[in-house]
Scaffold this motif. Structure first.
Motif, PDB file in Angstrom:
ATOM      1  N   GLY A 133       0.807  -1.215   0.000  1.00  0.00           N
ATOM      2  CA  GLY A 133       0.000   0.000   0.000  1.00  0.00           C
ATOM      3  C   GLY A 133       0.838   1.263   0.000  1.00  0.00           C
ATOM      4  O   GLY A 133       2.046   1.229   0.268  1.00  0.00           O
ATOM      5  N   GLY A 134       0.192   2.374  -0.304  1.00  0.00           N
ATOM      6  CA  GLY A 134       0.850   3.682  -0.372  1.00  0.00           C
ATOM      7  C   GLY A 134      -0.233   4.680  -0.701  1.00  0.00           C
ATOM      8  O   GLY A 134      -1.196   4.814   0.047  1.00  0.00           O
ATOM      9  N   VAL A 135      -0.087   5.349  -1.854  1.00  0.00           N
ATOM     10  CA  VAL A 135      -1.177   6.210  -2.326  1.00  0.00           C
ATOM     11  C   VAL A 135      -2.420   5.333  -2.555  1.00  0.00           C
ATOM     12  O   VAL A 135      -3.533   5.690  -2.167  1.00  0.00           O
ATOM     13  CB  VAL A 135      -0.758   6.927  -3.632  1.00  0.00           C
ATOM     14  CG1 VAL A 135      -1.961   7.607  -4.277  1.00  0.00           C
ATOM     15  CG2 VAL A 135       0.353   7.941  -3.352  1.00  0.00           C
ATOM     16  N   GLY A 136      -2.201   4.190  -3.151  1.00  0.00           N
ATOM     17  CA  GLY A 136      -3.295   3.241  -3.382  1.00  0.00           C
ATOM     18  C   GLY A 136      -3.436   2.274  -2.214  1.00  0.00           C
ATOM     19  O   GLY A 136      -2.569   2.207  -1.340  1.00  0.00           O
ATOM     20  N   TYR A 137      -4.516   1.527  -2.227  1.00  0.00           N
ATOM     21  CA  TYR A 137      -4.780   0.572  -1.147  1.00  0.00           C
ATOM     22  C   TYR A 137      -3.704  -0.509  -1.055  1.00  0.00           C
ATOM     23  O   TYR A 137      -3.028  -0.826  -2.036  1.00  0.00           O
ATOM     24  CB  TYR A 137      -6.126  -0.123  -1.379  1.00  0.00           C
ATOM     25  CG  TYR A 137      -7.354   0.738  -1.156  1.00  0.00           C
ATOM     26  CD1 TYR A 137      -7.702   1.176   0.121  1.00  0.00           C
ATOM     27  CD2 TYR A 137      -8.179   1.083  -2.221  1.00  0.00           C
ATOM     28  CE1 TYR A 137      -8.847   1.943   0.327  1.00  0.00           C
ATOM     29  CE2 TYR A 137      -9.329   1.846  -2.023  1.00  0.00           C
ATOM     30  CZ  TYR A 137      -9.648   2.277  -0.738  1.00  0.00           C
ATOM     31  OH  TYR A 137     -10.780   3.034  -0.545  1.00  0.00           O
ATOM     32  N   GLN A 138      -3.622  -1.094   0.132  1.00  0.00           N
ATOM     33  CA  GLN A 138      -2.823  -2.316   0.281  1.00  0.00           C
ATOM     34  C   GLN A 138      -3.499  -3.427  -0.507  1.00  0.00           C
ATOM     35  O   GLN A 138      -4.728  -3.574  -0.475  1.00  0.00           O
ATOM     36  CB  GLN A 138      -2.732  -2.720   1.758  1.00  0.00           C
ATOM     37  CG  GLN A 138      -1.963  -4.021   1.953  1.00  0.00           C
ATOM     38  CD  GLN A 138      -1.814  -4.425   3.410  1.00  0.00           C
ATOM     39  OE1 GLN A 138      -2.397  -3.803   4.297  1.00  0.00           O
ATOM     40  NE2 GLN A 138      -1.018  -5.449   3.651  1.00  0.00           N
ATOM     41  N   LEU A 139      -2.689  -4.194  -1.234  1.00  0.00           N
ATOM     42  CA  LEU A 139      -3.219  -5.312  -2.014  1.00  0.00           C
ATOM     43  C   LEU A 139      -2.812  -6.652  -1.397  1.00  0.00           C
ATOM     44  O   LEU A 139      -3.467  -7.666  -1.627  1.00  0.00           O
ATOM     45  CB  LEU A 139      -2.689  -5.237  -3.455  1.00  0.00           C
ATOM     46  CG  LEU A 139      -2.972  -3.928  -4.216  1.00  0.00           C
ATOM     47  CD1 LEU A 139      -2.219  -3.905  -5.547  1.00  0.00           C
ATOM     48  CD2 LEU A 139      -4.474  -3.753  -4.455  1.00  0.00           C
TER      49      LEU A 139
END
Ligand code: HEC
Length: 285
Positions: A133-139
């Protein structure tokens, strides 16, 4: 003073010297007497040994040790194998068998893993190299599997991006933490991939996020069929573009706003593992 006549002096001298001469003579005699038995013994020893030397020697001559060949000497000088190695050696055939088993997997599958990982590098900047994760969700750690229990709705979401359904709910309605709402993360949109990826690439990058980053079970017959399909696509150099209409026909309206859930039209097949459950009862009813 009285003069001692010369002859007397001489006699006295002679007597003195005679006495000392006697003593001198006596000393060697006594030393001779004491040393004689030793000498006798010493003399007796060779005399006793002599007859034995005349007898024939029945013992075979002890052979001189044969010179050790160099390679044997090297082997003996080498460090010995430690004891713990024995079970390792014993386990070698088992390992060799297991290793041979892994080698039988076609190289194409490696190609799938390599290309899928390469494609993911375009996502890693926002979702983390390992999907943390970061700007986007954790996958990783099943997070993406909780949102999308099945790949088809994930394909739709990644393909068209979050702005296409801004403010709308997507993914599993029973998701832990509640159903996802597009744009709710507040860190910018999930960029659409329709122009960036082919259909095969979309499937491969999603395969990477699910199977590699989140450890989804790939052992089911449906999953194996999907993997086989991607391998064949790689081999054939498949470069078909993403067909969003087809994806929406295959997806579930509850999890993918705008989907029809009708299934693939005649002559086409829904991408991903062929699982009829991808279209929920809610959609059917
Ligand atoms: C520019 C940054 C960025 C890039 C690049 C990016 N994403 Fe995203 N992604 C996001 C953001 C931000 C969200 C959440 C958007 C929102 O608020 O709805 C998101 C959401 C997602 C989700 C939904 C996850 C969930 O649990 O709801 C998936 C799946 C996803 N991205 C996959 C990908 C894939 C696959 C790629 C590469 C092809 C990719 N992303 C590239 C930023 C990015």
């Amino acid at each position: 003073m009285t003069e001692i006549p010369e002859h007397l002096l001489k006699r006295s001298k002679a007597a003195k010297s005679g006495k000392s001469g006697e003593a001198d003579a006596e000393a060697p005699a006594s030393s001779e007497a004491s040393s004689t038995p030793v000498a006798a013994e010493a003399a007796a020893a060779p005399a006793a040994a002599t007859p034995a030397a005349d007898l024939p020697n029945l013992d075979p001559e002890p052979e001189p040790p044969k010179p050790v060949p160099r390679y044997v000497a090297a082997a003996m000088a080498r460090k010995k194998i430690p004891v713990w190695v024995l079970p390792v050696i014993a386990a070698l055939p088992v390992w060799a068998y297991a290793f041979a088993g892994t080698m039988q997997q076609p190289e194409v599958e490696d190609e799938l893993l390599i290309q899928a990982a390469e494609l993911y590098t375009a996502c890693a900047g926002c979702h983390g190299g390992n999907g943390g994760g970061g700007v986007g969700y954790q996958l990783s750690e099943d997070e993406v599997l909780k949102t999308f229990p099945e790949p088809i709705n994930m394909m739709v979401h990644v393909a068209r991006g979050s702005d296409a359904i801004l403010g709308e709910a997507y993914g599993d309605p029973d998701r832990e933490g509640g159903q996802r709402v597009s744009g709710a993360r507040g860190r910018g949109p999930m960029p659409a991939q329709l122009a960036s990826l082919t259909q095969l690439e979309l499937e491969m990058v999603i395969f990477h996020e699910r199977a590699i980053l989140s450890g989804e079970d790939t052992g089911t017959p449906a999953y194996e069929e999907w993997i086989e399909h991607m391998r064949e696509g790689i081999e054939a150099g498949d470069s078909e573009p993403i067909d969003l209409e087809l994806l929406l026909a295959c997806a579930d309206p509850v999890r993918s706003p705008g989907a029809t859930g009708e299934g693939a039209p005649d002559g086409e097949t829904c991408p991903g593992p062929p699982a009829e459950e991808a279209v929920s009862e809610e959609a059917a009813g």
